[in-house]
Design a protein around this motif. Sequence first.
Motif, PDB file in Angstrom:
ATOM      1  N   GLY A 233       0.867  -1.280   0.049  1.00 39.45           N
ATOM      2  CA  GLY A 233      -0.066  -0.088   0.044  1.00 39.45           C
ATOM      3  C   GLY A 233       0.892   1.331   0.183  1.00 39.45           C
ATOM      4  O   GLY A 233       2.126   1.289   0.182  1.00 39.45           O
ATOM      5  N   VAL A 234       0.173   2.299  -0.029  1.00 42.74           N
ATOM      6  CA  VAL A 234       0.598   3.667  -0.034  1.00 42.74           C
ATOM      7  C   VAL A 234      -0.188   4.580   1.201  1.00 42.74           C
ATOM      8  O   VAL A 234      -1.287   4.341   1.132  1.00 42.74           O
ATOM      9  N   TYR A 235       0.488   5.484   1.702  1.00 37.78           N
ATOM     10  CA  TYR A 235      -0.272   6.261   2.567  1.00 37.78           C
ATOM     11  C   TYR A 235      -0.398   7.879   2.151  1.00 37.78           C
ATOM     12  O   TYR A 235       0.750   8.083   1.880  1.00 37.78           O
ATOM     13  N   ILE A 236      -1.296   8.254   2.031  1.00 38.35           N
ATOM     14  CA  ILE A 236      -1.526   9.667   1.303  1.00 38.35           C
ATOM     15  C   ILE A 236      -2.051  10.716   2.572  1.00 38.35           C
ATOM     16  O   ILE A 236      -2.891  10.203   3.414  1.00 38.35           O
ATOM     17  N   LYS A 237      -1.439  11.799   2.939  1.00 37.17           N
ATOM     18  CA  LYS A 237      -1.726  12.333   3.813  1.00 37.17           C
ATOM     19  C   LYS A 237      -3.164  13.488   3.500  1.00 37.17           C
ATOM     20  O   LYS A 237      -3.387  13.792   2.709  1.00 37.17           O
ATOM     21  N   ASP A 238      -3.745  13.456   4.663  1.00 35.66           N
ATOM     22  CA  ASP A 238      -4.834  14.240   4.799  1.00 35.66           C
ATOM     23  C   ASP A 238      -4.348  15.243   5.950  1.00 35.66           C
ATOM     24  O   ASP A 238      -4.774  15.183   7.017  1.00 35.66           O
ATOM     25  N   GLU A 239      -3.417  16.349   5.375  1.00 33.57           N
ATOM     26  CA  GLU A 239      -2.878  17.441   6.318  1.00 33.57           C
ATOM     27  C   GLU A 239      -3.834  18.233   7.061  1.00 33.57           C
ATOM     28  O   GLU A 239      -3.454  18.510   8.029  1.00 33.57           O
ATOM     29  N   ALA A 240      -4.970  18.556   6.591  1.00 29.35           N
ATOM     30  CA  ALA A 240      -5.914  19.440   7.224  1.00 29.35           C
ATOM     31  C   ALA A 240      -6.502  18.641   8.620  1.00 29.35           C
ATOM     32  O   ALA A 240      -6.599  19.345   9.617  1.00 29.35           O
ATOM     33  N   ARG A 241      -6.618  17.396   8.408  1.00 32.18           N
ATOM     34  CA  ARG A 241      -7.046  16.807   9.431  1.00 32.18           C
ATOM     35  C   ARG A 241      -6.143  15.818  10.584  1.00 32.18           C
ATOM     36  O   ARG A 241      -6.696  15.612  11.583  1.00 32.18           O
ATOM     37  N   GLY A 242      -4.987  15.792   9.884  1.00 28.52           N
ATOM     38  CA  GLY A 242      -3.850  15.461  10.788  1.00 28.52           C
ATOM     39  C   GLY A 242      -3.667  13.959  10.561  1.00 28.52           C
ATOM     40  O   GLY A 242      -3.095  13.205  11.786  1.00 28.52           O
ATOM     41  N   PHE A 243      -4.237  12.843   9.860  1.00 23.78           N
ATOM     42  CA  PHE A 243      -4.113  11.802   9.698  1.00 23.78           C
ATOM     43  C   PHE A 243      -3.697  11.305   8.057  1.00 23.78           C
ATOM     44  O   PHE A 243      -3.650  12.016   7.291  1.00 23.78           O
TER      45      PHE A 243
END
Length: 314
Positions: A233-243
């Motif tokens: 897998g890959v992990y994509i940032k939701d920077e606005a929500r912090g996860f």
Amino acid sequence: MDIVARLGYLSVGVHNLVEAAEFYSRVVRLDVTEQLGDTAFMTGGLEHHWIRLEEGNKQGIKRIGYEVASESALREVARRLREQNIEVLEGGDPKRDRVQRWLRFTDPGGTDIELYIGMYERGVPPVNNGVTLEKFLHAGWGVTNWEQTTAFYQDVLGFKASDWIGNRAGFFRAADRYHHSLVLLRSERPNFNHFCIQVGSLDDVMRARNNALRLGVKLRDDLLRHAPSGSIGVYIKDEARGFAVEFCVGHPQVDDDTHRPRVLRASPETRDVWLAPLPDPLEPGVVTSMDGRAEQSAPREWIPGTAVESVVPR
């Protein structure tokens, strides 16, 4: 008795509902099923929602929802929670929540949880929008009181341990038998880490990855393969929500009768098996050319199981 069937949905607080819905549509590839006031429901499957975006003052995860296996399971877990002196709120308004009944409580680690039955469904499957979304798979978060919280999810909610990474991470499965529907991480403070969507193929993982990069969204972790589940897998940032949002493929189901939880070493290659160091190469001089070896008039034969330099004449 099976209690928890699977991961159901996340309730996410957002400052700007339009921005959040656009992120989860463009980047995570979810559809908006409907909007009720300041709440937008989004999904990637037949279930009414995987994500519930609630506009307000709080930004980040507000509540984690798991579907229970039956009405009797909901009653049983309510009894168990009260035996643990955990305050339980019972309710359910299908017109507002799009589920028939729910129990809400705070787990020993301070995370707000909802267990529910009877979520609304869509009448037709979603149209493929370039990334085949198969399952809302798991969520992971950090807890401070590690021993008490991991025991609670097994003893009270009926999750089964699939694997451990030392005493730092636990992977727990629900009744759907996927390797984990829940990941608990030892942490100095409570924090939501990520949720995962299983997709149809490695091509779907890479399409989701490259779509995010084209939109200017950062990766938290690039392509990797986990040792506990074997998924890629890959992990994509939701920077606005912090996860982070993980897209994965190859996450297995587990046979409850034969699976034995492993305790894996906390190491970089446990997190990503591709980081495992390769064996040392041959030292210089072990293998030489025939230059300067004219005295060896006969060819030599390698004996299987010996070092390269251990040779004998034919």
